[in-house]
Design an enzyme around this catalytic site. Structure first.
Site, PDB file in Angstrom:
ATOM      1  N   TYR A  60       0.976 -11.779   6.398  1.00  0.00           N
ATOM      2  CA  TYR A  60      -0.471 -11.982   7.027  1.00  0.00           C
ATOM      3  C   TYR A  60      -0.923 -13.882   7.708  1.00  0.00           C
ATOM      4  CZ  TYR A  60      -1.488  -7.125   6.404  1.00  0.00           C
ATOM      5  OH  TYR A  60      -1.275  -5.690   6.565  1.00  0.00           O
ATOM      6  N   ASP A  82      -6.019  15.918  -7.931  1.00  0.00           N
ATOM      7  CA  ASP A  82      -5.188  15.353  -6.461  1.00  0.00           C
ATOM      8  C   ASP A  82      -5.367  16.593  -5.384  1.00  0.00           C
ATOM      9  OD1 ASP A  82      -3.704  12.332  -6.749  1.00  0.00           O
ATOM     10  OD2 ASP A  82      -3.929  13.678  -5.090  1.00  0.00           O
ATOM     11  N   THR A  91     -12.063  -1.759  -8.824  1.00  0.00           N
ATOM     12  CA  THR A  91     -12.182  -3.213  -8.061  1.00  0.00           C
ATOM     13  C   THR A  91     -12.454  -4.749  -8.028  1.00  0.00           C
ATOM     14  OG1 THR A  91     -10.791  -4.300  -5.953  1.00  0.00           O
ATOM     15  CG2 THR A  91     -12.510  -2.646  -5.974  1.00  0.00           C
ATOM     16  N   ASP A  92     -12.075  -5.545  -8.090  1.00  0.00           N
ATOM     17  CA  ASP A  92     -12.052  -6.498  -7.727  1.00  0.00           C
ATOM     18  C   ASP A  92     -12.844  -6.820  -6.550  1.00  0.00           C
ATOM     19  OD1 ASP A  92     -10.088  -7.312  -6.931  1.00  0.00           O
ATOM     20  OD2 ASP A  92      -9.550  -9.109  -7.831  1.00  0.00           O
ATOM     21  N   GLU A  93     -12.408  -6.367  -5.714  1.00  0.00           N
ATOM     22  CA  GLU A  93     -12.285  -6.520  -4.047  1.00  0.00           C
ATOM     23  C   GLU A  93     -13.941  -6.667  -4.342  1.00  0.00           C
ATOM     24  OE1 GLU A  93     -10.033  -5.638  -0.821  1.00  0.00           O
ATOM     25  OE2 GLU A  93      -8.186  -5.298  -2.357  1.00  0.00           O
ATOM     26  N   LYS A 108     -15.791   0.703  -2.604  1.00  0.00           N
ATOM     27  CA  LYS A 108     -15.677   0.860  -3.767  1.00  0.00           C
ATOM     28  C   LYS A 108     -17.265   0.356  -4.416  1.00  0.00           C
ATOM     29  CE  LYS A 108     -13.348   1.984  -5.817  1.00  0.00           C
ATOM     30  NZ  LYS A 108     -12.303   3.163  -6.815  1.00  0.00           N
ATOM     31  N   TYR A 140     -13.329  -0.838   2.654  1.00  0.00           N
ATOM     32  CA  TYR A 140     -12.467  -0.784   1.545  1.00  0.00           C
ATOM     33  C   TYR A 140     -13.515  -1.234   0.464  1.00  0.00           C
ATOM     34  CZ  TYR A 140      -9.828  -0.181  -2.863  1.00  0.00           C
ATOM     35  OH  TYR A 140      -9.645  -0.181  -4.195  1.00  0.00           O
TER      36      TYR A 140
HETATM   37  P1  NAD Z   1      -3.512   5.744  -4.542  1.00  0.00           P
HETATM   38  O1  NAD Z   1      -3.416   5.164  -2.508  1.00  0.00           O
HETATM   39  O2  NAD Z   1      -1.925   5.339  -4.545  1.00  0.00           O
HETATM   40  O3  NAD Z   1      -3.284   6.626  -4.952  1.00  0.00           O
HETATM   41  C1  NAD Z   1      -4.747   7.258  -4.630  1.00  0.00           C
HETATM   42  C2  NAD Z   1      -4.584   9.024  -4.993  1.00  0.00           C
HETATM   43  O4  NAD Z   1      -5.559   9.693  -4.537  1.00  0.00           O
HETATM   44  C3  NAD Z   1      -3.616   9.486  -4.644  1.00  0.00           C
HETATM   45  O5  NAD Z   1      -2.990  10.590  -5.087  1.00  0.00           O
HETATM   46  C4  NAD Z   1      -4.329  10.650  -3.285  1.00  0.00           C
HETATM   47  O6  NAD Z   1      -3.520  11.632  -2.823  1.00  0.00           O
HETATM   48  C5  NAD Z   1      -5.826  10.935  -4.023  1.00  0.00           C
HETATM   49  N1  NAD Z   1      -6.823  11.470  -3.582  1.00  0.00           N
HETATM   50  C6  NAD Z   1      -7.309  10.293  -2.310  1.00  0.00           C
HETATM   51  N2  NAD Z   1      -8.261  11.680  -1.651  1.00  0.00           N
HETATM   52  C7  NAD Z   1      -8.300  12.246  -2.395  1.00  0.00           C
HETATM   53  C8  NAD Z   1      -8.921  13.091  -3.021  1.00  0.00           C
HETATM   54  N3  NAD Z   1     -10.640  13.342  -1.454  1.00  0.00           N
HETATM   55  N4  NAD Z   1      -9.359  14.121  -3.498  1.00  0.00           N
HETATM   56  C9  NAD Z   1      -8.744  14.392  -4.353  1.00  0.00           C
HETATM   57  N5  NAD Z   1      -7.510  12.821  -4.472  1.00  0.00           N
HETATM   58  C10 NAD Z   1      -8.153  12.372  -3.615  1.00  0.00           C
HETATM   59  O7  NAD Z   1      -4.583   4.365  -5.499  1.00  0.00           O
HETATM   60  P2  NAD Z   1      -3.995   3.547  -6.055  1.00  0.00           P
HETATM   61  O8  NAD Z   1      -3.284   2.381  -5.858  1.00  0.00           O
HETATM   62  O9  NAD Z   1      -3.170   4.429  -6.839  1.00  0.00           O
HETATM   63  O10 NAD Z   1      -5.495   3.247  -6.796  1.00  0.00           O
HETATM   64  C11 NAD Z   1      -6.436   4.060  -7.351  1.00  0.00           C
HETATM   65  C12 NAD Z   1      -7.816   3.355  -7.657  1.00  0.00           C
HETATM   66  O11 NAD Z   1      -7.461   2.099  -8.491  1.00  0.00           O
HETATM   67  C13 NAD Z   1      -8.339   3.774  -7.201  1.00  0.00           C
HETATM   68  O12 NAD Z   1      -9.413   3.867  -7.136  1.00  0.00           O
HETATM   69  C14 NAD Z   1      -8.717   1.953  -6.416  1.00  0.00           C
HETATM   70  O13 NAD Z   1      -9.912   1.473  -5.604  1.00  0.00           O
HETATM   71  C15 NAD Z   1      -8.374   1.300  -7.904  1.00  0.00           C
HETATM   72  N6  NAD Z   1      -7.676   0.254  -7.369  1.00  0.00           N
HETATM   73  C16 NAD Z   1      -6.331  -0.100  -7.500  1.00  0.00           C
HETATM   74  C17 NAD Z   1      -5.642  -1.294  -7.084  1.00  0.00           C
HETATM   75  C18 NAD Z   1      -4.175  -1.406  -6.900  1.00  0.00           C
HETATM   76  O14 NAD Z   1      -4.620  -2.540  -6.435  1.00  0.00           O
HETATM   77  N7  NAD Z   1      -4.113  -1.019  -6.603  1.00  0.00           N
HETATM   78  C19 NAD Z   1      -6.569  -2.474  -8.433  1.00  0.00           C
HETATM   79  C20 NAD Z   1      -7.851  -1.426  -8.567  1.00  0.00           C
HETATM   80  C21 NAD Z   1      -8.257  -1.288  -8.281  1.00  0.00           C
HETATM   81  O1  DAU Z   2      -7.457  -6.556  -5.975  1.00  0.00           O
HETATM   82  C1  DAU Z   2      -7.302  -4.965  -5.793  1.00  0.00           C
HETATM   83  C2  DAU Z   2      -6.796  -4.794  -4.567  1.00  0.00           C
HETATM   84  O2  DAU Z   2      -5.305  -4.827  -4.345  1.00  0.00           O
HETATM   85  C3  DAU Z   2      -7.207  -2.736  -4.848  1.00  0.00           C
HETATM   86  O3  DAU Z   2      -8.484  -2.532  -4.738  1.00  0.00           O
HETATM   87  C4  DAU Z   2      -6.568  -1.544  -3.633  1.00  0.00           C
HETATM   88  O4  DAU Z   2      -6.599  -1.181  -3.457  1.00  0.00           O
HETATM   89  C5  DAU Z   2      -4.671  -2.758  -3.205  1.00  0.00           C
HETATM   90  O5  DAU Z   2      -4.814  -2.440  -1.791  1.00  0.00           O
HETATM   91  C6  DAU Z   2      -4.938  -4.398  -3.664  1.00  0.00           C
HETATM   92  O6  DAU Z   2      -5.730  -4.694  -2.130  1.00  0.00           O
HETATM   93  P1  DAU Z   2      -5.049  -5.840  -1.208  1.00  0.00           P
HETATM   94  O7  DAU Z   2      -5.875  -6.005   0.551  1.00  0.00           O
HETATM   95  O8  DAU Z   2      -5.329  -7.627  -1.492  1.00  0.00           O
HETATM   96  O9  DAU Z   2      -3.373  -5.544  -1.219  1.00  0.00           O
HETATM   97  P2  DAU Z   2      -2.354  -5.303  -0.026  1.00  0.00           P
HETATM   98  O10 DAU Z   2      -1.152  -4.938  -0.733  1.00  0.00           O
HETATM   99  O11 DAU Z   2      -2.829  -5.000   0.805  1.00  0.00           O
HETATM  100  O12 DAU Z   2      -2.565  -6.425   0.344  1.00  0.00           O
HETATM  101  C7  DAU Z   2      -2.145  -8.026  -0.066  1.00  0.00           C
HETATM  102  C8  DAU Z   2      -2.225 -10.150   0.017  1.00  0.00           C
HETATM  103  O13 DAU Z   2      -1.091  -9.634   1.274  1.00  0.00           O
HETATM  104  C9  DAU Z   2      -2.993  -9.451   1.244  1.00  0.00           C
HETATM  105  O14 DAU Z   2      -3.873 -10.705   0.913  1.00  0.00           O
HETATM  106  C10 DAU Z   2      -2.874  -8.908   2.034  1.00  0.00           C
HETATM  107  C11 DAU Z   2      -0.776  -9.517   2.866  1.00  0.00           C
HETATM  108  N1  DAU Z   2      -0.616  -8.402   2.678  1.00  0.00           N
HETATM  109  C12 DAU Z   2      -0.088  -7.536   3.070  1.00  0.00           C
HETATM  110  C13 DAU Z   2       0.334  -6.702   3.643  1.00  0.00           C
HETATM  111  C14 DAU Z   2       0.803  -5.017   3.789  1.00  0.00           C
HETATM  112  C15 DAU Z   2       0.496  -9.482   4.301  1.00  0.00           C
HETATM  113  O15 DAU Z   2       0.311 -10.732   4.270  1.00  0.00           O
HETATM  114  N2  DAU Z   2       0.967  -9.052   4.928  1.00  0.00           N
HETATM  115  C16 DAU Z   2       1.700  -7.023   4.658  1.00  0.00           C
HETATM  116  O16 DAU Z   2       1.620  -6.301   5.506  1.00  0.00           O
END
Ligand code: NAD
Ligand code: DAU
Length: 348
Positions: free
Chosen positions: A210, A33, A128-130, A157, A153
């Protein structure tokens, strides 16, 4: 096995390591990391001293450093979480998303291709599903849904998913891909909807919703996602994609209402006071309307189903943030305050 876990100091990666390192003493886990703003080394306190755990601070955009990492640790398997993960940040500053998510994935694939003998190793790509874009009021994303990403983003991905599949088809690299819906739970950086709203409730700050708050996300508790990834690593078919989701579609406005109720219940605060903090702000550009996952493949082939309901998961999550104010203080750096100003400052 030597398992190289990238991004293990972030939200999902740290939950994954905290779950699997104690359970699998026969495997060695190397957490790679760069420790960006999104990482918190304190998230790994429960496993930091385990003999089958090691940490390497490496930026995956550095190709030479990634090659050196493979030479030193000789991984048999890569579980690739590391990414820039926040959609709003990708709108305000997309460049780092291209670097880390596309180039970083490419560097890891190159290291795996050049160091593993043909057919050896496993590259598990966490996605991700995005990548599928936005759904209308009905329908579900399947593994065959056409890619149609909306944000920098999700486009980055999507590009990384394509690279991973291309390395499988062209070089026969053994890969697996999982595409998951929105995670929530302990250790999530408070830029994301659920932890942001919890912390704002606790501080009686506005709850920024939002647009009209009618966007729908399919919420999954983070350890359910981690168990799904492990099931695919252990038993999934090489070259195959698995969608992961919670069968749990909720409108943002309803997420916020439930959070207000849960925070009120667990802290004794007055729920109407918390609900009054809801503030409608300018929408996210390109905001996807609805995500919903058809997770039948992973259910039928690997027997995975989520264990937590949204209700039990939300209670655990709120309680975790109440119990871990020290962890929260560590992530709320000056950078975090600057982020809040940049993202919410002109939304009005
Ligand atoms: P996060 O942002 O919490 O953590 C990302 C981690 O990656 C951090 O520890 C950061 O230091 C590290 N990182 C970033 N850039 C780096 C680099 N250049 N080299 C090495 N390390 C680096 O993310 P998360 O929410 O834990 O997501 C993890 C993975 O899962 C991502 O690939 C994301 O696309 C995927 N994902 C996330 C969600 C979600 O809801 N959070 C859902 C589906 C998929
Ligand atoms: O679907 C998987 C994805 O979910 C992951 O790939 C991403 O890494 C993760 O960040 C997440 O993306 P979203 O954009 O869906 O998550 P976020 O928490 O930013 O927002 C969730 C929903 O809430 C989205 O519709 C935007 C809305 N939102 C978000 C924030 C931060 C608000 O209404 N207000 C806010 O302040």
């Amino acid at each position: 096995m030597n398992i190289l876990v990238t991004g293990g100091a972030g939200f999902i990666g740290a939950n994954f390591l905290n779950l699997l390192v104690p359970r699998h003493p026969e495997h060695r886990f190397i957490n790679v990391d760069a420790l960006t703003y999104a990482a918190n080394p304190a998230s790994l306190d429960p496993i930091a001293d385990r003999p089958n755990y090691a940490f390497a601070r490496v930026d995956i955009t550095d190709a030479d450093a990634v090659q050196a990492l493979f030479a030193e640790h000789e991984p048999d398997c890569v579980v690739h979480f590391a990414a820039e993960s926040h959609v709003d940040r990708s709108i305000l500053g997309p460049r780092q998303f291209v670097r880390t998510n596309i180039e970083g994935t490419f560097n890891l694939l190159e290291a795996a291709r050049t160091r593993w003998a043909p057919g050896d190793g496993l590259f598990h790509h966490v996605s991700t599903d995005e990548v599928y874009g936005s759904l209308g009021p009905t329908g579900l994303f399947t593994e065959d849904t056409r890619y149609d990403p909306s944000s920098p983003y999700s486009a980055s991905k999507a590009a990384s998913d394509h690279l991973v599949r291309a390395y499988h088809r062209t070089f026969r690299l053994p890969v697996k891909i999982t595409n998951c819906s929105n995670n929530y739970g302990p250790l999530q950086f408070p830029e994301k909807l659920i932890p942001l709203m919890i912390l704002n409730c606790l501080e009686r700050k506005p709850l920024p919703i939002y647009g009209e708050g009618t966007n729908v996300r399919d919420w999954l508790y983070v350890t359910d996602h981690c168990e799904a990834i492990w099931a695919v690593v252990e038993r999934g078919a090489v070259g195959r994609t698995y969608n992961i989701g919670g069968h749990n579609e909720v409108r943002n406005i309803d997420v916020v209402d439930r959070l207000c109720e849960t925070v009120a219940e667990l802290t004794g605060q007055d729920v109407d006071g918390l609900l009054a903090l809801k503030t409608y702000v300018k929408d996210r550009p390109g905001h996807d309307h609805r995500y919903a996952i058809d997770a039948s493949r992973i259910g039928e082939e690997l027997g995975w189903t989520p264990k937590e309901t949204f209700e039990t998961g939300l209670r655990k999550t709120v309680q975790w943030y109440l119990d871990h104010s020290e962890w929260v203080d560590k992530v709320r750096s000056g950078e975090y305050r600057n982020w809040l100003d940049a993202n919410y400052g002109d939304r009005g």
